[in-house]
Design a protein around this motif. Structure first.
Motif, PDB file in Angstrom:
ATOM      1  N   ILE A 131       0.877  -1.172   0.000  1.00  0.00           N
ATOM      2  CA  ILE A 131       0.000   0.000   0.000  1.00  0.00           C
ATOM      3  C   ILE A 131       0.911   1.217   0.000  1.00  0.00           C
ATOM      4  N   GLU A 132       0.781   2.059  -1.025  1.00  0.00           N
ATOM      5  CA  GLU A 132       1.761   3.126  -1.232  1.00  0.00           C
ATOM      6  C   GLU A 132       1.137   4.299  -1.970  1.00  0.00           C
ATOM      7  N   PRO A 133       1.800   5.466  -1.976  1.00  0.00           N
ATOM      8  CA  PRO A 133       1.380   6.547  -2.868  1.00  0.00           C
ATOM      9  C   PRO A 133       1.544   6.072  -4.316  1.00  0.00           C
ATOM     10  N   PRO A 134       0.808   6.660  -5.248  1.00  0.00           N
ATOM     11  CA  PRO A 134       0.882   6.166  -6.629  1.00  0.00           C
ATOM     12  C   PRO A 134       2.260   6.371  -7.246  1.00  0.00           C
ATOM     13  N   ARG A 135       2.687   5.371  -7.999  1.00  0.00           N
ATOM     14  CA  ARG A 135       3.914   5.476  -8.770  1.00  0.00           C
ATOM     15  C   ARG A 135       3.563   5.437 -10.253  1.00  0.00           C
ATOM     16  N   LYS A 136       4.236   6.243 -11.040  1.00  0.00           N
ATOM     17  CA  LYS A 136       3.944   6.353 -12.460  1.00  0.00           C
ATOM     18  C   LYS A 136       4.117   5.012 -13.157  1.00  0.00           C
ATOM     19  N   GLY A 137       3.130   4.671 -13.979  1.00  0.00           N
ATOM     20  CA  GLY A 137       3.202   3.450 -14.764  1.00  0.00           C
ATOM     21  C   GLY A 137       2.748   2.198 -14.054  1.00  0.00           C
ATOM     22  N   VAL A 138       2.339   2.308 -12.776  1.00  0.00           N
ATOM     23  CA  VAL A 138       1.885   1.137 -12.018  1.00  0.00           C
ATOM     24  C   VAL A 138       0.356   1.132 -11.995  1.00  0.00           C
ATOM     25  N   ARG A 139      -0.231  -0.013 -12.302  1.00  0.00           N
ATOM     26  CA  ARG A 139      -1.692  -0.138 -12.265  1.00  0.00           C
ATOM     27  C   ARG A 139      -2.097  -0.703 -10.903  1.00  0.00           C
ATOM     28  N   TYR A 140      -2.946   0.031 -10.225  1.00  0.00           N
ATOM     29  CA  TYR A 140      -3.379  -0.378  -8.890  1.00  0.00           C
ATOM     30  C   TYR A 140      -4.846  -0.802  -8.922  1.00  0.00           C
ATOM     31  N   PRO A 141      -5.163  -1.992  -8.432  1.00  0.00           N
ATOM     32  CA  PRO A 141      -6.558  -2.444  -8.442  1.00  0.00           C
ATOM     33  C   PRO A 141      -7.409  -1.902  -7.296  1.00  0.00           C
ATOM     34  N   LEU A 142      -6.772  -1.349  -6.240  1.00  0.00           N
ATOM     35  CA  LEU A 142      -7.524  -0.899  -5.065  1.00  0.00           C
ATOM     36  C   LEU A 142      -7.028   0.450  -4.581  1.00  0.00           C
ATOM     37  N   GLY A 143      -7.966   1.214  -3.990  1.00  0.00           N
ATOM     38  CA  GLY A 143      -7.623   2.463  -3.354  1.00  0.00           C
ATOM     39  C   GLY A 143      -7.853   2.393  -1.850  1.00  0.00           C
ATOM     40  N   VAL A 144      -7.025   3.091  -1.091  1.00  0.00           N
ATOM     41  CA  VAL A 144      -7.162   3.180   0.366  1.00  0.00           C
ATOM     42  C   VAL A 144      -7.069   4.656   0.754  1.00  0.00           C
ATOM     43  N   ALA A 145      -8.132   5.190   1.327  1.00  0.00           N
ATOM     44  CA  ALA A 145      -8.162   6.595   1.709  1.00  0.00           C
ATOM     45  C   ALA A 145      -8.023   6.738   3.218  1.00  0.00           C
ATOM     46  N   VAL A 146      -7.235   7.729   3.635  1.00  0.00           N
ATOM     47  CA  VAL A 146      -7.100   8.091   5.046  1.00  0.00           C
ATOM     48  C   VAL A 146      -7.582   9.533   5.168  1.00  0.00           C
TER      49      VAL A 146
END
Length: 202
Positions: A184-199
């Motif tokens: 679980i990390e801040p977005p990195r360019k070119g990486v596809r993320y299937p889930l979001g986590v909001a704080v």
């Protein structure tokens, strides 16, 4: 109770099961934000509620795990005990929910909103139950968007990343992270993320 693919039952799963590891990762990620009176809404079989109570015992007053399914709550009560945790049956969309549960310093909602027909009402309930200065940690898988079909049989819909971010406009502080596997990390360019986590801080 048997593991069905949507219900996580750690005692019946291999420790290397990817879905189990992803779910555990979200709870571990949330622990630095947890304090005071805590709600784990749609807690399922209760392993995360128990983990938070145990890991954050110095920082919490109580941790309440809530789920709509009575059988699941019965399992949680029988399987997991901690002096600062409890479990109860409740419906996330019940208009009386804020009155029934009261107010909290921390609310955790992992993989819940995609199961609900009215995500805006759910967000309203979370807002009403969160104390000023309190923290919400919420996750969901991304998909085609609100009201659009999904290939997941138990999901009403899956929000786009933009729709997900828009859920939190009322909060004073919002950080959105992204999950890929157990990371679980801040977005990195070119990486596809299937889930979001909001704080989010109210």
């Amino acid at each position: 109770m048997e593991w069905t693919g949507e219900r996580i039952i750690p005692e019946q799963m291999k420790p290397t099961n990817g879905m189990l590891l992803e779910h555990l990762a979200r709870y571990y990620f949330a622990t630095p934000y947890v304090r005071g009176r805590v709600l784990d809404i749609a807690c399922g079989t209760g392993y995360g509620t128990h983990m938070v109570a145990k890991t954050c015992k110095q920082d919490v007053e109580e941790v309440i795990g809530v789920d709509i399914d009575p059988e699941t709550i019965t399992y949680a009560k029988g399987q997991y005990y901690h002096p600062k945790s409890s479990f109860r049956v409740a419906d996330a969309l019940d208009p009386r929910l804020p009155e029934q549960l009261g107010r909290f310093d921390t609310i955790l909602s992992f993989e819940t909103i995609e199961h609900l027909s009215d995500d805006r009402l759910f967000m309203q309930h979370l807002w009403e139950m969160l104390l000023p200065g309190g923290t919400l940690v919420l996750s969901t898988p991304f998909g085609s968007g609100r009201g659009k079909p999904t290939t997941e049989p138990f999901h009403v819909h899956q929000l786009t990343p933009e729709e997900f971010a828009d859920l939190f406009h009322a909060y004073s502080e919002v950080e959105i992270f992204y999950q890929r596997g157990v990371t679980i990390e801040p977005p990195r360019k070119g990486v596809r993320y299937p889930l979001g986590v909001a704080v989010c801080v109210k």
